[in-house]
Write an enzyme that holds these catalytic residues in place. Sequence first.
Site, PDB file in Angstrom:
ATOM      1  N   LYS A 133      -4.655  14.374  89.701  1.00 42.19           N
ATOM      2  CA  LYS A 133      -4.788  14.887  91.068  1.00 42.19           C
ATOM      3  C   LYS A 133      -6.113  15.636  91.157  1.00 42.19           C
ATOM      4  CE  LYS A 133       0.206  15.586  91.841  1.00 42.19           C
ATOM      5  NZ  LYS A 133       1.287  16.623  91.916  1.00 42.19           N
TER       6      LYS A 133
ATOM      7  N   GLU B 147       7.261  12.776 102.005  1.00 40.97           N
ATOM      8  CA  GLU B 147       6.584  11.660 101.346  1.00 40.97           C
ATOM      9  C   GLU B 147       7.184  10.310 101.712  1.00 40.97           C
ATOM     10  OE1 GLU B 147       6.242  12.452  97.183  1.00 40.97           O
ATOM     11  OE2 GLU B 147       5.142  14.318  97.499  1.00 40.97           O
TER      12      GLU B 147
END
Length: 419
Positions: A334, A205
Amino acid sequence: MINRFSIEKVKGLEIIDSRGNPTIRVFVRTNDGVESFGDAPAGASKGTREAIEVRDENGLTVKRAVDIANYIIDPALHGIDVREQGIIDKILIDIDSTENKSKLGGNTIIATSIAALKTASKALGLEVFKYIAGPRLPKIPIPLLNIINGGLHAGNKLKIQEFIVLPIKFNTFKEAFFAAIEVYRNLKGLISERYGKIYTAVGDEGGFSPPLEETREALDLIYTSINNAGYQGKIYMGMDAAASDFYDPKKEKYIIDGKELNPNQLLEFYLDLAKEYPIVYLEDPFEENSFDMFGELQNKLNSTIVTGDDLYTTNIKYLKIGIEKRSTKGVIVKPNQVGTISETFEFTNLARRNSIKLVTSHRSGETEDNFIAEFAVGIESDFIKTGAPARGERTSKYNKLLEIENKFGLEYGGKYFYL
């Protein structure tokens, strides 16, 4: 009735995500020739209640997902008005007919659902965020930048998965974001100086993974970097513990920093950290079934946004439990966890009605598509999590937010945010 907005074709394509793993891209095209696509992201740390992906050969291909899009979903959606998101998603849910989307695959379904929404906005000549927001003028969310990686996102011994900075007290998103980048650069210099340049390589990430063993080591590095950059009192700190990943269900203990802690001891651990550092955000501090412990921690850390990810998995069924037990002040959003955009809207609307903060999030396995940034703005999410300011699949989201702010003059949510 067939019209220019009617779906003419749905087509699946196997692509790769940011970890080099296969994923599915779905294209939706109207009779008028308007076309857009949706990509299915994938997480490394997953809640057990998430929608199930369809994969083959031990996850090395998504050929079956592509076939499902081409031979099952395509004829099912043929002729449907692409603007009818609820109808499209209901058709997908009904065909699948499983609670966890395991027949068609959560990855196939979410890619199709996103593609339909993007195609509809394009057909109407609207930005995706404007199509979602409708007549209201939303704000740009506060970014949560994951700048030190641990847990399943790293190869070090840290148990906490993400160490985060939150640039809050700024007038614009651009000011906030570039201030956070200064902290990121300071952190890179500190890590290089203390541990060697090799540890400034970035993880999934975009964050750093220095050879740390204990939680406070990571927090000290970030706290020092914030002070060195001159942003004490403007940039705050947070953590995504992803505690299910270091919970031993047989012992009913959390294995962290070389210790075995029971739930109450772990709670005290977090309380101590909150006294020592300016921590205003704490995600998944306990394993995914611990609604009561989440609530107890939130009650004791009133100025911190305790947030549920694995606790809720963007599923309204579990959010209702959390609301009843007053488990958290924040929820992770999400779309791929639940499988469709419509179900995600139901989830965010319920959270909003109960004054719960929205934290729209990427996954560790992403593509360069910037949909999640537009989605976060469209639903007026309070926060957005999309990694560090590095790696193209992360920066594409930040660059989209910068573009939206510049082009449309939207205000920054952090300007009005009070701790």
